[in-house]
Design a protein around this motif. Structure first.
Motif, PDB file in Angstrom:
ATOM      1  N   ILE A   1      13.234 -12.089   6.688  1.00 36.46           N
ATOM      2  CA  ILE A   1      14.044 -11.845   5.502  1.00 36.46           C
ATOM      3  C   ILE A   1      13.499 -10.637   4.742  1.00 36.46           C
ATOM      4  N   SER A   2      14.343  -9.638   4.578  1.00 36.48           N
ATOM      5  CA  SER A   2      14.051  -8.462   3.734  1.00 36.48           C
ATOM      6  C   SER A   2      12.874  -7.620   4.202  1.00 36.48           C
ATOM      7  N   ARG A   3      12.437  -7.788   5.445  1.00 40.55           N
ATOM      8  CA  ARG A   3      11.311  -6.964   5.903  1.00 40.55           C
ATOM      9  C   ARG A   3      11.682  -5.491   5.946  1.00 40.55           C
ATOM     10  N   GLN A   4      12.858  -5.177   6.491  1.00 36.41           N
ATOM     11  CA  GLN A   4      13.243  -3.773   6.631  1.00 36.41           C
ATOM     12  C   GLN A   4      13.437  -3.100   5.278  1.00 36.41           C
ATOM     13  N   THR A   5      14.078  -3.786   4.337  1.00 32.33           N
ATOM     14  CA  THR A   5      14.279  -3.189   3.016  1.00 32.33           C
ATOM     15  C   THR A   5      12.943  -2.992   2.310  1.00 32.33           C
ATOM     16  N   THR A   6      12.018  -3.926   2.525  1.00 35.75           N
ATOM     17  CA  THR A   6      10.688  -3.780   1.935  1.00 35.75           C
ATOM     18  C   THR A   6       9.950  -2.605   2.567  1.00 35.75           C
ATOM     19  N   HIS A   7      10.066  -2.478   3.892  1.00 36.69           N
ATOM     20  CA  HIS A   7       9.432  -1.347   4.584  1.00 36.69           C
ATOM     21  C   HIS A   7      10.010  -0.033   4.078  1.00 36.69           C
ATOM     22  N   ASN A   8      11.316   0.026   3.899  1.00 35.62           N
ATOM     23  CA  ASN A   8      11.957   1.244   3.410  1.00 35.62           C
ATOM     24  C   ASN A   8      11.445   1.615   2.018  1.00 35.62           C
ATOM     25  N   TYR A   9      11.318   0.603   1.162  1.00 37.36           N
ATOM     26  CA  TYR A   9      10.824   0.867  -0.196  1.00 37.36           C
ATOM     27  C   TYR A   9       9.382   1.366  -0.166  1.00 37.36           C
ATOM     28  N   LEU A  10       8.519   0.659   0.569  1.00 37.55           N
ATOM     29  CA  LEU A  10       7.109   1.059   0.619  1.00 37.55           C
ATOM     30  C   LEU A  10       6.961   2.454   1.213  1.00 37.55           C
ATOM     31  N   SER A  11       7.759   2.771   2.212  1.00 39.08           N
ATOM     32  CA  SER A  11       7.687   4.086   2.851  1.00 39.08           C
ATOM     33  C   SER A  11       8.141   5.197   1.912  1.00 39.08           C
ATOM     34  N   SER A  12       8.889   4.837   0.881  1.00 37.86           N
ATOM     35  CA  SER A  12       9.364   5.836  -0.085  1.00 37.86           C
ATOM     36  C   SER A  12       8.305   6.181  -1.131  1.00 37.86           C
ATOM     37  N   ARG A  13       7.202   5.452  -1.131  1.00 39.45           N
ATOM     38  CA  ARG A  13       6.138   5.688  -2.108  1.00 39.45           C
ATOM     39  C   ARG A  13       5.044   6.566  -1.477  1.00 39.45           C
ATOM     40  N   PRO A  14       4.975   7.843  -1.836  1.00 39.43           N
ATOM     41  CA  PRO A  14       4.009   8.744  -1.207  1.00 39.43           C
ATOM     42  C   PRO A  14       2.555   8.437  -1.563  1.00 39.43           C
ATOM     43  N   GLU A  15       2.356   7.576  -2.564  1.00 40.84           N
ATOM     44  CA  GLU A  15       0.992   7.274  -2.990  1.00 40.84           C
ATOM     45  C   GLU A  15       0.280   6.297  -2.064  1.00 40.84           C
ATOM     46  N   ILE A  16       1.041   5.716  -1.109  1.00 44.86           N
ATOM     47  CA  ILE A  16       0.446   4.688  -0.258  1.00 44.86           C
ATOM     48  C   ILE A  16       0.686   4.985   1.221  1.00 44.86           C
ATOM     49  N   ASN A  17      -0.088   4.299   2.061  1.00 41.82           N
ATOM     50  CA  ASN A  17       0.047   4.362   3.513  1.00 41.82           C
ATOM     51  C   ASN A  17       0.474   2.983   3.999  1.00 41.82           C
ATOM     52  N   VAL A  18       1.577   2.895   4.754  1.00 43.04           N
ATOM     53  CA  VAL A  18       2.142   1.614   5.185  1.00 43.04           C
ATOM     54  C   VAL A  18       2.052   1.490   6.701  1.00 43.04           C
ATOM     55  N   VAL A  19       1.544   0.360   7.181  1.00 39.30           N
ATOM     56  CA  VAL A  19       1.473   0.093   8.619  1.00 39.30           C
ATOM     57  C   VAL A  19       1.770  -1.383   8.863  1.00 39.30           C
ATOM     58  N   CYS A  20       1.961  -1.723  10.122  1.00 38.90           N
ATOM     59  CA  CYS A  20       2.021  -3.126  10.545  1.00 38.90           C
ATOM     60  C   CYS A  20       0.682  -3.469  11.164  1.00 38.90           C
ATOM     61  N   GLY A  21       0.088  -4.553  10.718  1.00 37.48           N
ATOM     62  CA  GLY A  21      -1.199  -4.981  11.249  1.00 37.48           C
ATOM     63  C   GLY A  21      -1.074  -6.035  12.331  1.00 37.48           C
ATOM     64  N   GLY A  22       0.154  -6.356  12.720  1.00 34.45           N
ATOM     65  CA  GLY A  22       0.386  -7.370  13.737  1.00 34.45           C
ATOM     66  C   GLY A  22       1.255  -8.491  13.223  1.00 34.45           C
ATOM     67  N   TYR A  23       1.949  -9.152  14.134  1.00 34.27           N
ATOM     68  CA  TYR A  23       2.798 -10.300  13.813  1.00 34.27           C
ATOM     69  C   TYR A  23       3.858  -9.955  12.766  1.00 34.27           C
ATOM     70  N   MET A  24       4.343  -8.713  12.843  1.00 39.55           N
ATOM     71  CA  MET A  24       5.458  -8.227  12.017  1.00 39.55           C
ATOM     72  C   MET A  24       5.144  -8.235  10.526  1.00 39.55           C
ATOM     73  N   ASN A  25       3.868  -8.186  10.165  1.00 45.47           N
ATOM     74  CA  ASN A  25       3.542  -8.081   8.744  1.00 45.47           C
ATOM     75  C   ASN A  25       3.682  -6.632   8.296  1.00 45.47           C
ATOM     76  N   LEU A  26       3.481  -6.382   7.015  1.00 50.31           N
ATOM     77  CA  LEU A  26       3.339  -5.031   6.490  1.00 50.31           C
ATOM     78  C   LEU A  26       2.079  -4.983   5.651  1.00 50.31           C
ATOM     79  N   GLU A  27       1.374  -3.855   5.734  1.00 47.63           N
ATOM     80  CA  GLU A  27       0.132  -3.679   4.986  1.00 47.63           C
ATOM     81  C   GLU A  27       0.155  -2.300   4.346  1.00 47.63           C
TER      82      GLU A  27
END
Length: 288
Positions: free
Chosen positions: A174-200
């Motif tokens: 639920i809402s993983r893609q929209t959350t990924h899109n939002y986090l990726s829009s923030r240049p102040e942070i680095n976003v990755v998946c650490g496994g098991y479809m999480n976001l970090e």
């Protein structure tokens, strides 16, 4: 034949099997490498409290790159040698503006993991997390009523934020893609998946590679003589930075594609076989 002077090992999906254990063969190979004067270190998305410290020290592992490279610790006494975290204002601003509340959020502060108690049911109900990881998360998280309030109250520097997503009955997130899109829009942070479809996410510029470079410099070891083993997106930078990169058989395809060598899976002594292949002075795997 390449022989590493330092070996950096990811934990989940790499050094640890799906049951959360280090296999006996892999333990024997780590001890053998350490006895030959090779530095073996942890390189994990976990915080300091998530590192199996007793077991690591028994194997001769003295240092840990934690929280995707945001902090490096000496394991024996928990001394933080390096930290590059998110400010309280930045981390709370991002968390406040998340497009969804369908996730369980961990924040890592001074090597300790904090989570909002009201969202732990997402871990319990996860269809993708192994039982060993569910148990690990439950055992290592300090529960708070409100994550953002806690960060602001303590004016805490946040090493990393991890999100595990609620799932629909069919297993979709639920809402993983929209959350990924939002986090990726923030240049102040680095976003990755650490496994098991999480976001970090960590502060922009933070990576396990930066942690490796710091630790190699600290120990006086050229980074080109290092070897790294990993399986997930948050390992890509360190695998690219190391002199020799090893992917697990269970690794993401994006990881396998950039690595020098693919070893067997985390359940089949993969790390042990890689160490035997590249760090055994005879150049042959130990058959014992």
């Amino acid at each position: 034949m390449f022989t590493p002077k330092l070996i950096a090992l990811d934990l989940d999906g790499t050094l640890l099997s799906d049951t959360g254990e280090i296999t006996p063969y892999t333990k024997s190979q780590i001890r053998s490498a350490v006895n030959r004067g090779i530095s073996v270190v942890i390189s994990s998305g976990r915080p300091l409290t998530g590192i199996p410290a007793k077991e690591a020290l028994e194997l001769g592992i003295s240092y840990a790159i934690t929280t995707n490279g945001a902090a490096v610790y000496r394991i024996a006494d928990g001394l933080c040698l390096y930290e590059n975290g998110l400010s309280p204002d930045l981390s709370t601003d991002i968390l406040t503006h998340l497009p969804s509340r369908h996730q369980q959020i961990d924040v890592f502060i001074q090597g300790i993991a904090y989570t909002q108690a009201s969202a732990l049911h997402i871990i319990d109900n996860s269809l993708i997390l192994p039982k060993s990881l569910k148990k690990y998360i439950r055992a290592t998280r300090r529960q708070v009523e409100n994550i953002t309030d806690y960060i602001l109250e303590k004016q805490a520097t946040v090493q990393k934020v991890t999100m595990n997503f609620e799932q629909n009955p069919d297993g979709t997130f639920i809402s993983r893609q929209t959350t990924h899109n939002y986090l990726s829009s923030r240049p102040e942070i680095n976003v990755v998946c650490g496994g098991y479809m999480n976001l970090e996410f960590t502060k922009a510029g933070v990576s396990k590679a930066k942690g490796l470079l710091f630790l190699c410099n600290y120990l006086g070891i050229p980074v080109e003589t290092s070897m790294a083993c990993g399986d997930s997106e948050n390992d890509l930078d360190i695998l690219k930075a190391a002199g020799l990169s090893v992917a697990m058989e269970n690794a993401d395809h994006s990881v396998k594609d950039i690595c020098d060598y693919v070893t067997s899976s985390c359940n089949e002594d993969g790390v042990g076989h890689a160490i035997a292949r590249f760090a055994n002075t005879s150049g042959k795997e130990d058959e014992n």
